[in-house]
Design a protein around this motif. Structure first.
Motif, PDB file in Angstrom:
ATOM      1  N   ALA A 126      13.644  -8.705   1.659  1.00  0.00           N
ATOM      2  CA  ALA A 126      12.889  -9.876   2.114  1.00  0.00           C
ATOM      3  C   ALA A 126      11.419  -9.756   1.707  1.00  0.00           C
ATOM      4  CB  ALA A 126      13.013 -10.015   3.630  1.00  0.00           C
ATOM      5  N   ALA A 127      10.865  -8.547   1.826  1.00  0.00           N
ATOM      6  CA  ALA A 127       9.470  -8.334   1.419  1.00  0.00           C
ATOM      7  C   ALA A 127       9.317  -8.548  -0.082  1.00  0.00           C
ATOM      8  CB  ALA A 127       9.022  -6.921   1.807  1.00  0.00           C
ATOM      9  N   LEU A 128      10.273  -8.052  -0.857  1.00  0.00           N
ATOM     10  CA  LEU A 128      10.223  -8.228  -2.304  1.00  0.00           C
ATOM     11  C   LEU A 128      10.305  -9.701  -2.677  1.00  0.00           C
ATOM     12  CD1 LEU A 128      10.279  -7.218  -5.223  1.00  0.00           C
ATOM     13  CD2 LEU A 128      12.750  -6.884  -4.968  1.00  0.00           C
ATOM     14  N   GLU A 129      11.207 -10.427  -2.041  1.00  0.00           N
ATOM     15  CA  GLU A 129      11.352 -11.854  -2.328  1.00  0.00           C
ATOM     16  C   GLU A 129      10.057 -12.608  -2.027  1.00  0.00           C
ATOM     17  OE1 GLU A 129      14.128 -15.679  -0.971  1.00  0.00           O
ATOM     18  OE2 GLU A 129      14.572 -13.669  -0.234  1.00  0.00           O
ATOM     19  N   ALA A 130       9.417 -12.251  -0.921  1.00  0.00           N
ATOM     20  CA  ALA A 130       8.153 -12.899  -0.568  1.00  0.00           C
ATOM     21  C   ALA A 130       7.056 -12.559  -1.580  1.00  0.00           C
ATOM     22  CB  ALA A 130       7.729 -12.470   0.835  1.00  0.00           C
ATOM     23  N   ALA A 131       7.019 -11.310  -2.026  1.00  0.00           N
ATOM     24  CA  ALA A 131       6.007 -10.890  -2.995  1.00  0.00           C
ATOM     25  C   ALA A 131       6.211 -11.598  -4.334  1.00  0.00           C
ATOM     26  CB  ALA A 131       6.051  -9.376  -3.183  1.00  0.00           C
ATOM     27  N   VAL A 132       7.458 -11.748  -4.753  1.00  0.00           N
ATOM     28  CA  VAL A 132       7.756 -12.474  -5.983  1.00  0.00           C
ATOM     29  C   VAL A 132       7.320 -13.934  -5.850  1.00  0.00           C
ATOM     30  CG1 VAL A 132       9.628 -13.348  -7.445  1.00  0.00           C
ATOM     31  CG2 VAL A 132       9.610 -10.945  -6.741  1.00  0.00           C
ATOM     32  N   VAL A 190       0.827  -1.216   0.000  1.00  0.00           N
ATOM     33  CA  VAL A 190       0.000   0.000   0.000  1.00  0.00           C
ATOM     34  C   VAL A 190       0.860   1.266   0.000  1.00  0.00           C
ATOM     35  CG1 VAL A 190      -1.733   1.310   1.291  1.00  0.00           C
ATOM     36  CG2 VAL A 190      -1.899  -1.192   1.151  1.00  0.00           C
ATOM     37  N   ASP A 191       1.898   1.292   0.824  1.00  0.00           N
ATOM     38  CA  ASP A 191       2.684   2.517   1.022  1.00  0.00           C
ATOM     39  C   ASP A 191       4.027   2.521   0.309  1.00  0.00           C
ATOM     40  OD1 ASP A 191       0.651   3.474   2.626  1.00  0.00           O
ATOM     41  OD2 ASP A 191       1.564   2.760   4.477  1.00  0.00           O
ATOM     42  N   GLY A 192       4.330   1.472  -0.441  1.00  0.00           N
ATOM     43  CA  GLY A 192       5.592   1.404  -1.155  1.00  0.00           C
ATOM     44  C   GLY A 192       6.701   0.877  -0.268  1.00  0.00           C
ATOM     45  N   LEU A 193       7.760   0.415  -0.900  1.00  0.00           N
ATOM     46  CA  LEU A 193       8.886  -0.109  -0.136  1.00  0.00           C
ATOM     47  C   LEU A 193       9.561   0.979   0.690  1.00  0.00           C
ATOM     48  CD1 LEU A 193      10.389  -2.618  -2.717  1.00  0.00           C
ATOM     49  CD2 LEU A 193       9.532  -3.186  -0.441  1.00  0.00           C
ATOM     50  N   ASP A 194       9.496   2.231   0.227  1.00  0.00           N
ATOM     51  CA  ASP A 194      10.067   3.321   1.008  1.00  0.00           C
ATOM     52  C   ASP A 194       9.247   3.577   2.266  1.00  0.00           C
ATOM     53  OD1 ASP A 194      12.501   4.277   0.347  1.00  0.00           O
ATOM     54  OD2 ASP A 194      11.798   6.013  -0.780  1.00  0.00           O
ATOM     55  N   GLY A 195       7.956   3.275   2.201  1.00  0.00           N
ATOM     56  CA  GLY A 195       7.091   3.462   3.368  1.00  0.00           C
ATOM     57  C   GLY A 195       7.232   2.363   4.390  1.00  0.00           C
ATOM     58  N   LEU A 196       8.052   1.385   4.077  1.00  0.00           N
ATOM     59  CA  LEU A 196       8.288   0.261   4.966  1.00  0.00           C
ATOM     60  C   LEU A 196       9.423   0.625   5.925  1.00  0.00           C
ATOM     61  CD1 LEU A 196       7.809  -2.731   5.683  1.00  0.00           C
ATOM     62  CD2 LEU A 196       9.410  -3.334   3.877  1.00  0.00           C
ATOM     63  N   THR A 197       9.099   0.832   7.176  1.00  0.00           N
ATOM     64  CA  THR A 197      10.118   1.203   8.150  1.00  0.00           C
ATOM     65  C   THR A 197      10.188   0.158   9.267  1.00  0.00           C
ATOM     66  OG1 THR A 197       8.629   2.488   9.570  1.00  0.00           O
ATOM     67  CG2 THR A 197       9.655   3.642   7.709  1.00  0.00           C
ATOM     68  N   ILE A 198      11.366   0.058   9.850  1.00  0.00           N
ATOM     69  CA  ILE A 198      11.570  -0.868  10.957  1.00  0.00           C
ATOM     70  C   ILE A 198      10.624  -0.526  12.107  1.00  0.00           C
ATOM     71  CG2 ILE A 198      13.217  -1.696  12.679  1.00  0.00           C
ATOM     72  CD1 ILE A 198      13.955  -2.631   9.899  1.00  0.00           C
ATOM     73  N   GLY A 199      10.510   0.769  12.414  1.00  0.00           N
ATOM     74  CA  GLY A 199       9.668   1.201  13.520  1.00  0.00           C
ATOM     75  C   GLY A 199       8.202   0.867  13.314  1.00  0.00           C
ATOM     76  N   ARG A 200       7.723   1.076  12.100  1.00  0.00           N
ATOM     77  CA  ARG A 200       6.315   0.798  11.847  1.00  0.00           C
ATOM     78  C   ARG A 200       6.005  -0.687  11.983  1.00  0.00           C
ATOM     79  NH1 ARG A 200       2.629   2.432   6.570  1.00  0.00           N
ATOM     80  NH2 ARG A 200       0.801   1.197   7.180  1.00  0.00           N
ATOM     81  N   VAL A 201       6.829  -1.508  11.373  1.00  0.00           N
ATOM     82  CA  VAL A 201       6.597  -2.947  11.436  1.00  0.00           C
ATOM     83  C   VAL A 201       6.713  -3.434  12.874  1.00  0.00           C
ATOM     84  CG1 VAL A 201       7.452  -5.208  10.710  1.00  0.00           C
ATOM     85  CG2 VAL A 201       7.312  -3.347   9.062  1.00  0.00           C
ATOM     86  N   ALA A 202       7.709  -2.933  13.584  1.00  0.00           N
ATOM     87  CA  ALA A 202       7.885  -3.333  14.984  1.00  0.00           C
ATOM     88  C   ALA A 202       6.657  -2.954  15.805  1.00  0.00           C
ATOM     89  CB  ALA A 202       9.133  -2.673  15.559  1.00  0.00           C
ATOM     90  N   GLY A 203       6.156  -1.737  15.601  1.00  0.00           N
ATOM     91  CA  GLY A 203       4.990  -1.286  16.348  1.00  0.00           C
ATOM     92  C   GLY A 203       3.748  -2.112  16.057  1.00  0.00           C
ATOM     93  N   GLU A 204       3.524  -2.423  14.774  1.00  0.00           N
ATOM     94  CA  GLU A 204       2.326  -3.173  14.399  1.00  0.00           C
ATOM     95  C   GLU A 204       2.372  -4.615  14.899  1.00  0.00           C
ATOM     96  OE1 GLU A 204       1.202  -2.806  10.328  1.00  0.00           O
ATOM     97  OE2 GLU A 204       1.195  -0.612  10.373  1.00  0.00           O
ATOM     98  N   LEU A 205       3.590  -5.130  15.088  1.00  0.00           N
ATOM     99  CA  LEU A 205       3.731  -6.502  15.582  1.00  0.00           C
ATOM    100  C   LEU A 205       4.038  -6.548  17.080  1.00  0.00           C
ATOM    101  CD1 LEU A 205       5.768  -8.120  12.655  1.00  0.00           C
ATOM    102  CD2 LEU A 205       3.338  -8.391  13.158  1.00  0.00           C
ATOM    103  N   HIS A 206       4.021  -5.358  17.738  1.00  0.00           N
ATOM    104  CA  HIS A 206       4.305  -5.269  19.176  1.00  0.00           C
ATOM    105  C   HIS A 206       5.672  -5.863  19.506  1.00  0.00           C
ATOM    106  CE1 HIS A 206       0.142  -4.049  19.565  1.00  0.00           C
ATOM    107  NE2 HIS A 206      -0.236  -5.164  18.960  1.00  0.00           N
ATOM    108  N   MET A 207       6.640  -5.486  18.665  1.00  0.00           N
ATOM    109  CA  MET A 207       8.018  -5.917  18.868  1.00  0.00           C
ATOM    110  C   MET A 207       8.900  -4.693  19.070  1.00  0.00           C
ATOM    111  SD  MET A 207       8.508  -8.777  15.852  1.00  0.00           S
ATOM    112  CE  MET A 207      10.251  -8.997  16.288  1.00  0.00           C
TER     113      MET A 207
END
Length: 207
Positions: free
Chosen positions: A61-67, A26-43
């Protein structure tokens, strides 16, 4: 105990990648941040970094999974079809179904990432280019078989067929996501069949 810990680490890594793909879709690979992912997963941020090292590592890693998802959705169902035009038609149906069903919440992940990174040197762009080149080679290989079988006009360039199919799919993605064109998938279906010189039998939705 070590075996259990390894299994838990793998499960955590998979959860991070899955969430990262959803965010980046949704937000692009640039919108993918360590802090955001950590917060959403409570890590903690350190917990995410421990698996990927850097934001770029997480992007890759996200790109590889999407492919992998694209391959599972589009190539694998068609792989058993007769090589040549029959397999290309199966690929076309699977590709359009993948787009129509919004497998990723933000549309085709690879298309969006390619537009985002096409002029930005670095490992992410290189990984995208490798994937696209490999995919185009696979399409061109079946186009060559179709050409030898007489299913395509003699002057056909297999690379042109691969280019055209990819361009149509990208156009369908844009027409659906940006223009909200309800006929986008049907237009793409007709365009792909025209490229493959195939009869335009009535299209089944959701194929």
């Amino acid at each position: 105990m070590p075996r259990r810990s390894a299994a838990e680490a793998l499960q955590t890594r998979s959860a991070i990648v899955e969430r990262s793909v959803a965010v980046a879709s949704v937000d692009g690979l640039d919108g993918l941040t360590i802090g955001r992912v950590a917060g959403e997963l409570h890590m903690s941020k350190a917990g995410v970094l421990g698996h990927f090292g850097t934001k770029e590592g997480l992007q890759l890693a996200a790109l590889e999974a999407a492919v992998g998802t694209f391959t599972h959705e589009v190539w694998e169902p068609a792989a058993g079809a007769t090589p040549g035009r029959p397999r290309l038609l199966a690929v076309a149906d699977g590709w359009l179904s993948y787009l129509e069903r919004d497998v990723f919440p933000g549309g085709c992940f690879v298309t969006a990432a390619a537009c985002e990174f096409d002029d930005r040197p670095g490992p992410v762009r290189e990984a995208l280019a490798r994937h696209q080149a490999r995919w185009l080679r696979a399409l061109a290989a079946d186009a060559r078989v179709a050409l030898r079988a007489g299913d395509l006009p003699r002057a056909t360039d297999p690379a042109d067929v691969a280019f055209g199919l990819n361009a149509v799919a990208m156009g369908v993605n844009q027409a659906r996501r940006l223009l909200a064109d309800p006929e986008a998938t049907a237009r793409g279906w007709r365009a792909m069949r025209a490229l493959l010189h195939a009869p335009r039998a009535r299209r089944r939705t959701g194929v």
